[in-house]
Design a protein around this motif. Structure first.
Motif, short mmCIF file in Angstrom:
data_model
loop_
_atom_site.label_atom_id
_atom_site.label_comp_id
_atom_site.label_asym_id
_atom_site.label_seq_id
_atom_site.Cartn_x
_atom_site.Cartn_y
_atom_site.Cartn_z
N CYS A 7 0.85 -1.19 0.00
CA CYS A 7 0.00 0.00 0.00
C CYS A 7 0.89 1.25 0.00
CB CYS A 7 -0.91 0.00 1.23
SG CYS A 7 -1.94 1.47 1.36
N TYR A 38 -8.70 3.31 2.30
CA TYR A 38 -7.56 4.12 1.90
C TYR A 38 -6.46 3.34 1.20
CZ TYR A 38 -9.55 8.10 4.23
OH TYR A 38 -10.36 9.14 4.57
N THR A 40 -4.13 2.14 -1.47
CA THR A 40 -3.78 2.71 -2.78
C THR A 40 -2.51 2.05 -3.30
OG1 THR A 40 -3.38 4.75 -4.00
CG2 THR A 40 -2.48 4.64 -1.80
N HIS A 55 0.69 10.03 -1.38
CA HIS A 55 -0.31 9.01 -1.69
C HIS A 55 -1.62 9.29 -0.94
CE1 HIS A 55 3.03 6.37 -3.16
NE2 HIS A 55 2.07 5.99 -3.99
N LYS A 59 -5.34 10.09 -2.47
CA LYS A 59 -6.46 9.21 -2.16
C LYS A 59 -7.61 9.98 -1.54
CE LYS A 59 -8.27 5.15 -2.08
NZ LYS A 59 -8.47 4.38 -3.29
#
Length: 72
Positions: A7, A38, A40, A55, A59
Motif C-alpha cells: 500500500c 484508503y 492505494t 499518496h 487518495k
C-alpha cells in the motif's frame, strides 16, 4: 491481493512491519487490506516513488471527488 505491505500509504519499519500513515497504526505487512478504504497502489511521479503523505493526499482527493458526484 491487497495487503498493507504493498500500500502506498504504508511506511516500512525496520522490523518488517508497516506503519499506516492514515491511521497511525502498526500492522503486519501481509495483513489483508481488501476492506481498507484508503488502500492505494504505489504511484510514481517523474520516475520517483511518491511518499506516503503524497499518496494519502491523492487518495483523499479521489474519495472526496467520488462523494461529490453521488450527492448531485
Amino acid at each position: 491481493m491487497k495487503s498493507c505491505g504493498n500500500c502506498g500509504i504504508g511506511s516500512k519499519r525496520e522490523d518488517g512491519s508497516i506503519e499506516c500513515f492514515k491511521y497511525k497504526k502498526i500492522k503486519d505487512a501481509l495483513e489483508n487490506s481488501e476492506k481498507c478504504l484508503y488502500y492505494t497502489q504505489y504511484k510514481f511521479e517523474d520516475g520517483e516513488l511518491m511518499n506516503p503523505l503524497q499518496h494519502l493526499i491523492l487518495k483523499e482527493q479521489d474519495l472526496k471527488s467520488k462523494h461529490m458526484k453521488n450527492t448531485i
